[in-house]
Scaffold this motif. Structure first.
Motif, PDB file in Angstrom:
ATOM      1  N   UNK A  20      75.464  53.070  56.310  1.00 19.96           N
ATOM      2  CA  UNK A  20      74.193  53.772  56.500  1.00 19.96           C
ATOM      3  C   UNK A  20      73.672  54.231  55.145  1.00 19.96           C
ATOM      4  N   UNK A  21      72.430  54.664  55.125  1.00 20.84           N
ATOM      5  CA  UNK A  21      71.851  55.221  53.904  1.00 20.84           C
ATOM      6  C   UNK A  21      70.689  54.434  53.339  1.00 20.84           C
ATOM      7  N   UNK A  22      70.340  53.327  53.969  1.00 17.65           N
ATOM      8  CA  UNK A  22      69.268  52.483  53.447  1.00 17.65           C
ATOM      9  C   UNK A  22      67.965  53.279  53.292  1.00 17.65           C
ATOM     10  N   UNK A  25      67.996  55.446  50.191  1.00 14.61           N
ATOM     11  CA  UNK A  25      67.840  54.636  48.984  1.00 14.61           C
ATOM     12  C   UNK A  25      66.381  54.224  48.803  1.00 14.61           C
ATOM     13  N   UNK A  26      65.730  53.839  49.908  1.00 16.92           N
ATOM     14  CA  UNK A  26      64.318  53.461  49.827  1.00 16.92           C
ATOM     15  C   UNK A  26      63.452  54.641  49.380  1.00 16.92           C
ATOM     16  N   UNK A  27      63.823  55.839  49.803  1.00 19.56           N
ATOM     17  CA  UNK A  27      63.041  57.043  49.477  1.00 19.56           C
ATOM     18  C   UNK A  27      63.309  57.540  48.059  1.00 19.56           C
ATOM     19  N   UNK A  83      74.366  54.201  44.442  1.00 19.63           N
ATOM     20  CA  UNK A  83      73.337  53.168  44.397  1.00 19.63           C
ATOM     21  C   UNK A  83      73.666  52.084  45.410  1.00 19.63           C
ATOM     22  N   UNK A  84      73.479  52.426  46.650  1.00 19.88           N
ATOM     23  CA  UNK A  84      73.746  51.508  47.751  1.00 19.88           C
ATOM     24  C   UNK A  84      74.128  52.301  48.982  1.00 19.88           C
ATOM     25  N   UNK A  85      74.436  51.589  50.033  1.00 17.24           N
ATOM     26  CA  UNK A  85      74.759  52.230  51.305  1.00 17.24           C
ATOM     27  C   UNK A  85      76.152  52.880  51.258  1.00 17.24           C
ATOM     28  N   UNK A  86      76.362  53.775  52.196  1.00 14.88           N
ATOM     29  CA  UNK A  86      77.673  54.419  52.342  1.00 14.88           C
ATOM     30  C   UNK A  86      78.396  53.760  53.509  1.00 14.88           C
TER      31      UNK A  86
END
Length: 117
Positions: A20-22, A25-27, A83-86
């Protein structure tokens, strides 16, 4: 171990996902985290949030994404940014975000052995 603070309701939505976390990152371009030593400095940012919060304890060596320690405010302190999803397999513990009656952060007993800086 690094910490990521989030609303408990959000954790309930993502805790059974592999990653999760996309959206974060986009924000923001990365996912904000903190070392335990510096979290007391970050905690006031959450004072205005009335929802129940949690602290995700993340084993950065088990993360599938890159962690960079950066001093974005030029304050002399470097905070971990993911710098990427978790991947949830890197979350080793979930602790409540404890607050005093006046809303100030109270350090969890599980983290008390680590000195604030």
């Amino acid at each position: 171990m690094i910490l990521h603070c989030m609303k408990k309701s959000t954790w309930e939505e993502v805790k059974n996902k592999n990653i999760w976390g996309k959206e974060l990152i986009e924000k923001e371009g990365f996912i904000h985290c903190s070392t335990i030593e510096y979290f007391w400095r970050v905690a006031p940012n959450f004072k205005g949030i009335k929802d129940e919060m949690v602290l995700l304890c993340i084993d950065e060596e088990n993360l599938i994404s890159k962690v960079c320690y950066e001093d974005g405010d030029n304050c002399g302190r470097f905070y971990p940014h993911i710098y990427g999803v978790i991947n949830n397999s890197s979350v080793i513990k979930v602790l409540p975000f404890l607050r005093s009656n006046d809303g100030k952060f109270i350090k969890n007993i599980e983290l008390a052995h680590i000195e604030d800086k």
